[in-house]
Design an enzyme around this catalytic site. Structure first.
Site, PDB file in Angstrom:
ATOM      1  CG  ASP A 174      19.768  30.118 -19.380  1.00 14.62           C
ATOM      2  OD1 ASP A 174      19.773  31.190 -18.746  1.00 14.62           O
ATOM      3  OD2 ASP A 174      20.582  29.205 -19.163  1.00 14.62           O
ATOM      4  CD  GLU A 194      28.734  30.764 -26.858  1.00 15.76           C
ATOM      5  OE1 GLU A 194      27.562  30.666 -26.437  1.00 15.76           O
ATOM      6  OE2 GLU A 194      29.738  30.511 -26.163  1.00 15.76           O
ATOM      7  CB  SER A 219      21.417  38.979 -16.797  1.00 16.05           C
ATOM      8  OG  SER A 219      22.120  39.034 -15.594  1.00 16.05           O
ATOM      9  CB  CYS A 256      28.182  38.311 -12.698  1.00 15.11           C
ATOM     10  SG  CYS A 256      27.855  37.072 -11.412  1.00 15.11           S
ATOM     11  CB  SER A 290      17.662  36.954  -8.393  1.00 15.79           C
ATOM     12  OG  SER A 290      16.662  37.078  -9.370  1.00 15.79           O
TER      13      SER A 290
END
Length: 376
Positions: free
Chosen positions: A38, A62, A80, A83, A361
């Site tokens: 992350d 990337e 995940s 969104c 979450s």
């Protein structure tokens, strides 16, 4: 999150490490997380605090090379992706939104791996299932020889005991892929998990034909909430709350918020068995970010709101203050998402940062069931 098999266990890899390893633990599968990735430095601090022995890569997706991925030789990917490109209240930029770049990179690099993972579990919001990104995902999976299943889920459709976080905000689109057998699991019909299927309006407003009873709520909305709170198979919110103390004073809604947003709040009591979805703006923004708790249970909500519009600002504030409304604490939101008691935050992580990490979450138990389904 990337996972690697240790016979009879496997290892996994977490991409976007705001997911974590506790879902694997809850699924009762022995696994080793070989890498969590992350770029969010605060999320990484919390992840490291809770999983100090897990290799944590503080870099963009990337930025991971094909050679680095091949060296991991993982069996599972848990991810995940952002969104925002797919949410129904957003711009719905889909693959043209730069925030999908990392996901598209994964799809590009997956077929080029020396050794494909056996399992992939991906989560996103309702809206992803109709996106071009989803179509690219399915195209890539078929190219790699995966079988896949897709579900629209909310916690109460496959879990017992957890209060209902309304599906219009918290339904997640899940894709479970495996190279092995198809599962016999039958996903619930969408109408069973969409308490707001009669309206896709996230503002909570209704048609002009429906008469407001009080607090901008119609008879249909009130009946729906009463039905949710009458489901004895679901635990009451009080089972997820912290004990009252002096530190709770910081969570009470300020006067300005009470006066401005009172009619828009989703208000629940400790005896309720439902809540709306908590977003990352909770505690900072008021409208549409999650339920607030009425701690004065002896005060009737209807009696407060039916007369409050007729009062002066000072009288209105006094009336609304009798409800003793407060935000749910970060710990309480973690409890509602199934996070275990041992989960914690470093002391330097602020309340606002905790809300941002917990917002939107996943319920740990839902993900655990999906992992069990995927690997069973």
């Amino acid at each position: 999150m990337f996972g690697k098999k240790r016979d009879p266990s496997f290892t996994s890899a977490v991409w976007y490490s705001q997911q974590d390893s506790r879902e694997i633990k809850k699924s009762c599968i022995s696994a080793e997380v070989v890498a969590a990735v992350d770029v969010n430095t605060v999320a990484n601090e919390v992840y490291k605090y809770n999983f100090p022995s897990t290799p944590l890569w503080a870099k963009t997706i990337e930025g991971i090379t094909l050679a680095e991925l091949n060296r991991l030789s993982f069996d599972m990917i848990l991810m995940s992706p952002p969104c925002q490109p797919f949410t129904r209240i957003g711009l719905q930029g889909d693959v043209s939104d730069p925030r999908t770049n990392s996901f598209l990179y994964i799809l590009d690099i997956l077929p080029r791996l020396q050794r494909l993972p056996k399992y992939i579990l991906l989560e996103n919001v309702k809206g992803f299932e109709t996106s071009s990104a989803r179509n690219k995902l399915v195209e890539t999976l078929k190219k790699c020889g995966f079988k896949y299943q897709e579900f629209l889920l909310s916690p109460t459709c496959i879990l017992e005991n957890f209060p209902d976080q309304e599906a219009k905000a918290s339904v997640k689109h899940r894709v479970a892929e495996g190279l092995e057998k198809e599962s016999s699991f039958t996903p619930p019909k969408e109408e069973h998990i969409e308490p707001n299927s009669d309206s896709d309006d996230s503002s909570g407003q209704c048609s002009q034909k429906e008469e407001f009873i009080f607090k901008l709520e119609t008879a249909k909305e009130m009946e729906k909430k009463q039905n949710q709170d009458s489901d004895l198979s679901i635990q009451m919110l009080k089972d997820f709350l912290e004990k009252d103390g002096e530190e709770m004073s910081q969570f009470f809604l300020p006067p300005k918020a009470l006066l401005r947003y009172a009619f828009l709040l989703d208000i629940v009591t400790p005896s309720c068995r439902r809540s709306t979805c908590f977003t990352k703006g909770y505690g900072h923004y008021v409208e549409g970010t999650g339920s607030v708790l009425q701690t004065a249970e002896d005060v009737q909500l209807e009696s407060v709101f039916k007369s409050v519009e007729m009062l002066s600002e000072e009288e209105k504030l006094m009336k609304l203050s009798t409800l003793k409304l407060r935000y749910f604490t970060p710990r309480e939101i973690a409890n509602l998402h199934g996070f275990p008691p041992e989960f914690g935050f470093p002391d330097k992580i602020t309340v606002k940062q905790r809300y941002r990490l917990l917002g939107n979450s996943l319920n740990v138990h839902v993900v655990a069931k999906l992992i069990s389904l995927l690997t069973g």
